[in-house]
Motif scaffolding. Structure first.
Motif, PDB file in Angstrom:
ATOM      1  N   PHE A   1       0.860  -1.180   0.000  1.00 57.05           N
ATOM      2  CA  PHE A   1       0.000   0.000   0.000  1.00 57.05           C
ATOM      3  C   PHE A   1       0.903   1.238   0.000  1.00 57.05           C
ATOM      4  O   PHE A   1       2.043   1.182   0.466  1.00 57.05           O
ATOM      5  CB  PHE A   1      -0.904   0.015   1.224  1.00 57.05           C
ATOM      6  N   ASN A   2       0.373   2.344  -0.476  1.00 58.76           N
ATOM      7  CA  ASN A   2       1.177   3.557  -0.602  1.00 58.76           C
ATOM      8  C   ASN A   2       1.089   4.404   0.665  1.00 58.76           C
ATOM      9  O   ASN A   2       0.040   4.995   0.939  1.00 58.76           O
ATOM     10  CB  ASN A   2       0.721   4.376  -1.809  1.00 58.76           C
ATOM     11  N   PRO A   3       2.174   4.487   1.436  1.00 57.57           N
ATOM     12  CA  PRO A   3       2.144   5.284   2.668  1.00 57.57           C
ATOM     13  C   PRO A   3       2.258   6.779   2.415  1.00 57.57           C
ATOM     14  O   PRO A   3       2.096   7.578   3.346  1.00 57.57           O
ATOM     15  CB  PRO A   3       3.375   4.783   3.433  1.00 57.57           C
ATOM     16  N   GLY A   4       2.530   7.181   1.162  1.00 56.82           N
ATOM     17  CA  GLY A   4       2.679   8.600   0.841  1.00 56.82           C
ATOM     18  C   GLY A   4       1.399   9.254   0.385  1.00 56.82           C
ATOM     19  O   GLY A   4       1.400  10.458   0.078  1.00 56.82           O
TER      20      GLY A   4
ATOM     21  N   TRP B   1       9.099   2.876  -3.038  1.00 56.29           N
ATOM     22  CA  TRP B   1       8.904   4.024  -2.146  1.00 56.29           C
ATOM     23  C   TRP B   1      10.017   5.064  -2.322  1.00 56.29           C
ATOM     24  O   TRP B   1       9.800   6.252  -2.125  1.00 56.29           O
ATOM     25  CB  TRP B   1       8.875   3.563  -0.690  1.00 56.29           C
ATOM     26  N   ASP B   2      11.205   4.611  -2.699  1.00 53.95           N
ATOM     27  CA  ASP B   2      12.338   5.534  -2.823  1.00 53.95           C
ATOM     28  C   ASP B   2      12.104   6.608  -3.875  1.00 53.95           C
ATOM     29  O   ASP B   2      12.645   7.718  -3.765  1.00 53.95           O
ATOM     30  CB  ASP B   2      13.622   4.761  -3.179  1.00 53.95           C
ATOM     31  N   SER B   3      11.310   6.281  -4.887  1.00 54.75           N
ATOM     32  CA  SER B   3      11.085   7.231  -5.972  1.00 54.75           C
ATOM     33  C   SER B   3       9.661   7.776  -6.020  1.00 54.75           C
ATOM     34  O   SER B   3       9.315   8.533  -6.934  1.00 54.75           O
ATOM     35  CB  SER B   3      11.418   6.562  -7.318  1.00 54.75           C
ATOM     36  N   ASP B   4       8.841   7.390  -5.052  1.00 59.10           N
ATOM     37  CA  ASP B   4       7.457   7.877  -5.027  1.00 59.10           C
ATOM     38  C   ASP B   4       7.414   9.285  -4.438  1.00 59.10           C
ATOM     39  O   ASP B   4       7.897   9.517  -3.314  1.00 59.10           O
ATOM     40  CB  ASP B   4       6.591   6.925  -4.189  1.00 59.10           C
ATOM     41  N   SER B   5       6.842  10.208  -5.175  1.00 60.02           N
ATOM     42  CA  SER B   5       6.856  11.612  -4.733  1.00 60.02           C
ATOM     43  C   SER B   5       6.119  11.807  -3.413  1.00 60.02           C
ATOM     44  O   SER B   5       6.541  12.602  -2.562  1.00 60.02           O
ATOM     45  CB  SER B   5       6.237  12.506  -5.810  1.00 60.02           C
ATOM     46  N   GLY B   6       5.021  11.083  -3.241  1.00 57.29           N
ATOM     47  CA  GLY B   6       4.271  11.215  -1.995  1.00 57.29           C
ATOM     48  C   GLY B   6       5.061  10.701  -0.802  1.00 57.29           C
ATOM     49  O   GLY B   6       5.054  11.309   0.280  1.00 57.29           O
TER      50      GLY B   6
ATOM     51  N   TYR C   1       6.063   4.329  10.601  1.00 60.27           N
ATOM     52  CA  TYR C   1       5.116   5.452  10.642  1.00 60.27           C
ATOM     53  C   TYR C   1       3.745   4.991  10.151  1.00 60.27           C
ATOM     54  O   TYR C   1       2.717   5.256  10.787  1.00 60.27           O
ATOM     55  CB  TYR C   1       5.628   6.602   9.770  1.00 60.27           C
ATOM     56  N   PHE C   2       3.726   4.304   9.003  1.00 55.71           N
ATOM     57  CA  PHE C   2       2.476   3.777   8.456  1.00 55.71           C
ATOM     58  C   PHE C   2       1.790   2.884   9.484  1.00 55.71           C
ATOM     59  O   PHE C   2       0.578   3.002   9.734  1.00 55.71           O
ATOM     60  CB  PHE C   2       2.771   2.978   7.184  1.00 55.71           C
ATOM     61  N   PHE C   3       2.556   1.987  10.070  1.00 51.94           N
ATOM     62  CA  PHE C   3       1.959   1.004  10.975  1.00 51.94           C
ATOM     63  C   PHE C   3       1.392   1.669  12.215  1.00 51.94           C
ATOM     64  O   PHE C   3       0.307   1.294  12.690  1.00 51.94           O
ATOM     65  CB  PHE C   3       2.987  -0.061  11.355  1.00 51.94           C
ATOM     66  N   GLN C   4       2.090   2.653  12.732  1.00 54.09           N
ATOM     67  CA  GLN C   4       1.599   3.348  13.926  1.00 54.09           C
ATOM     68  C   GLN C   4       0.291   4.081  13.632  1.00 54.09           C
ATOM     69  O   GLN C   4      -0.622   4.094  14.463  1.00 54.09           O
ATOM     70  CB  GLN C   4       2.679   4.293  14.445  1.00 54.09           C
ATOM     71  N   ARG C   5       0.165   4.655  12.431  1.00 49.27           N
ATOM     72  CA  ARG C   5      -1.089   5.321  12.074  1.00 49.27           C
ATOM     73  C   ARG C   5      -2.230   4.316  11.972  1.00 49.27           C
ATOM     74  O   ARG C   5      -3.340   4.565  12.461  1.00 49.27           O
ATOM     75  CB  ARG C   5      -0.928   6.077  10.756  1.00 49.27           C
ATOM     76  N   MET C   6      -1.993   3.185  11.330  1.00 49.79           N
ATOM     77  CA  MET C   6      -3.059   2.200  11.194  1.00 49.79           C
ATOM     78  C   MET C   6      -3.393   1.543  12.536  1.00 49.79           C
ATOM     79  O   MET C   6      -4.546   1.206  12.799  1.00 49.79           O
ATOM     80  CB  MET C   6      -2.682   1.142  10.167  1.00 49.79           C
TER      81      MET C   6
END
Length: 537
Positions: free
Chosen positions: A278-281, A319-324, A343-348
């Motif tokens: 999934f996209n965390p950005g 993820w390294d090249s994803d702008s978000g 960070y993603f996991f803590q939010r979910m």
């Protein structure tokens, strides 16, 4: 010669007496002693619930007696003079909800416990004792036992992967029946992963109609999934057997099936693992997954949701090249992909907490910062004891499910060719499952109270039919049950396999395609050899 003969005779007699004094139940009870006489089970049996709250348990026992032995309870108020009475009653003083006592004599049996769970465990002990007898006409003569029992662990679990192969309601219910019979009480249901999404989400119907297409061996297999009504039915069935069902919604990795359905939230992958994350950005990703978790929480009353969290590094290179993601890292001061993952996991996790649920996850999430009172870590990487140590040192409660010996997709015999082995050929024999002890794991020392229990996991990469499931699960499920219930000092593998022999007769009666420990060639492996390298470890 006479003294030698007498010595042999005495040894044989002692062995016979010892066998008679060993309770034939699996898992082995904490304390048991043979009582005088036999209790007769026939259509004169009467079941009495001393507490109205136990009436559903009386009904359950009645149904099981009829189903297993064709024994119908005598009409209330009209028992015969020689009726056998089985009494269910509340006890006092035991804080362990699974504890119970069983007292038997010629007139009947009394099952006592402080909690309904304990009564249920006592019922299954009684059923096992009855199953170990030979019917005489329409009745059974059950040897009497006095038993005081309680489990080693509160968490006695089994995980089933249905993303890679879909089994359906009938098979899942059968598994729940056997779990109850062996006093296992946590069903971890792996419903989402890369091959297929198996849980209906009303707000996002494409998750099942598109994401439900395919399995591990056939990416074009017709969509297979559980409707929400199916889920409610299975959860209710499990509840009747005092089994909690914990759903797993895997994230942020293993997301390929979901991303096929809703590519807007795709965080990319690799050539080997496409659309893996999934996209965390994207802020929309968090709302999308929150909606899914909200519906999931309404279906599963166990009060916990497993969020996966494993093997994200297999497919997060994009993820390294994803702008978000790049903007997220800059805004939050995150230095690498692992910090983005945390960070993603803590939010979910916060979403799950807001739904008044605990979070479960695989041991990779030990690096995140989550409230210890609301988080349970499943330690699966047996080759990474440092992950377990980190989780325990941080104060998390843990469930032990190390690949060796608790991954049941690993082969169980040296001659088996289908299924997994570890790096230097190790596999998971019946004996290795049975002999597992947390005391042999150095990281556990000093943290014993944080260990909730143990769990076996059955991943279905090598499963292409229900026969293969049976072959991998039986009889290892019985060894798991004893490892979870019985104290290590009371376990004896040679004694256990003697108690296992009549269990194989039950497997025969149930038409299970089990592995025969005593005659390994009886049932050959079912399935096709699979490229071991294709597995995600």
């Amino acid at each position: 010669m006479k003294p030698i003969f007498l010595s042999i005779l005495m040894w044989v007699c002692c062995q016979s007496l010892s066998a008679q004094q060993t309770c034939p139940v699996i898992p082995l009870p904490e304390q048991s002693s043979r009582a005088n006489g036999e209790m007769i089970l026939n259509d004169e049996v009467v079941i009495v619930a001393k507490d109205a709250a136990l009436s559903s348990l009386a009904t359950y026992l009645s149904k099981e007696l009829e189903h297993r032995f064709s024994i119908a309870q005598a009409e209330k108020g009209r028992p015969g003079k020689k009726a056998t009475v089985i009494t269910l009653e509340r006890g006092k003083g035991d804080n362990n909800p699974d504890a119970y006592t069983l007292r038997m004599n010629k007139a009947g049996a009394v099952i006592t416990a402080s909690h309904p769970e304990g009564i249920f465990n006592g019922i299954n002990t009684l059923l096992q004792l009855a199953e170990n007898t030979v019917p005489t006409g329409t009745s059974r003569r059950v040897p009497c036992w006095n038993i005081t029992d309680a489990p080693r662990y509160a968490w006695r679990g089994f995980m089933l992967d249905e993303s890679r192969f879909f089994f359906g309601k009938a098979k899942v219910k059968t598994i729940l029946d056997w779990m109850a019979f062996y006093k296992l009480n946590r069903f971890h249901w792996h419903l989402t992963d890369a091959p297929g999404w198996r849980l209906e989400i009303k707000k996002y119907p494409l998750l099942t109609t598109v994401g439900g297409i395919g399995n591990h061996t056939d990416p074009k297999a017709p969509a297979a999934f559980y409707t929400q009504d199916d889920i409610r039915e299975i959860v209710a069935y499990a509840k009747e057997r005092f089994i909690e069902v914990i759903p797993e919604i895997d994230m942020p990795g293993h997301a390929s099936a979901a991303n096929r359905a809703y590519p807007a939230f795709d965080g990319g992958g690799t050539e080997k693992y496409p659309s893996f994350t999934f996209n965390p950005g994207k802020e929309g990703t968090y709302q999308y997954l929150a909606d899914i978790l909200r519906e999931t929480a309404t279906l599963f009353p166990a009060g916990m949701i497993h969020l996966g969290g494993d093997e994200v590094s297999f497919g997060n290179k994009a993820w390294d090249s994803d702008s978000g993601v790049i903007r997220l890292m800059k805004a939050k001061g995150l230095s690498d992909r692992k910090q983005v993952e945390d960070y993603f996991f803590q939010r979910m996790a916060d979403t799950v907490f807001s739904l008044r649920n605990k979070v479960m996850a695989w041991d990779e999430i030990a690096t995140a910062t989550l409230p210890v009172s609301k988080t349970i870590v499943c330690w699966w990487r047996h080759d990474k004891p440092e992950a377990l140590k980190m989780a325990l040192d941080k104060g998390y409660e843990v469930v032990l499910c190390p690949r060796l010996p608790f991954y049941f997709d690993f082969v169980q015999d040296s001659t088996h060719k289908i299924g997994r082995r570890w790096k230097v050929g190790e596999y998971n024999t019946l004996k290795s499952v049975y002999n597992f002890s947390a005391a042999n794991i150095p990281a556990v020392s000093g943290h014993e109270k944080q260990v909730l229990g143990v769990q076996a996991c059955l991943w279905s990469e090598t499963i292409s039919n229900p026969k293969r499931l049976d072959f991998l699960l039986f009889p290892r499920i019985s060894a798991l049950a004893e490892a979870a219930w019985t104290q290590p000092a009371s376990r004896n593998f040679e004694q256990y396999i003697e108690r296992l022999k009549p269990q194989l007769e039950l497997y025969e009666q149930a038409h299970l395609y089990y592995y025969d420990y005593f005659a390994p060639s009886r049932h050959v492996e079912s399935g096709k050899p699979t490229d071991q390298k294709s597995f995600i470890d």
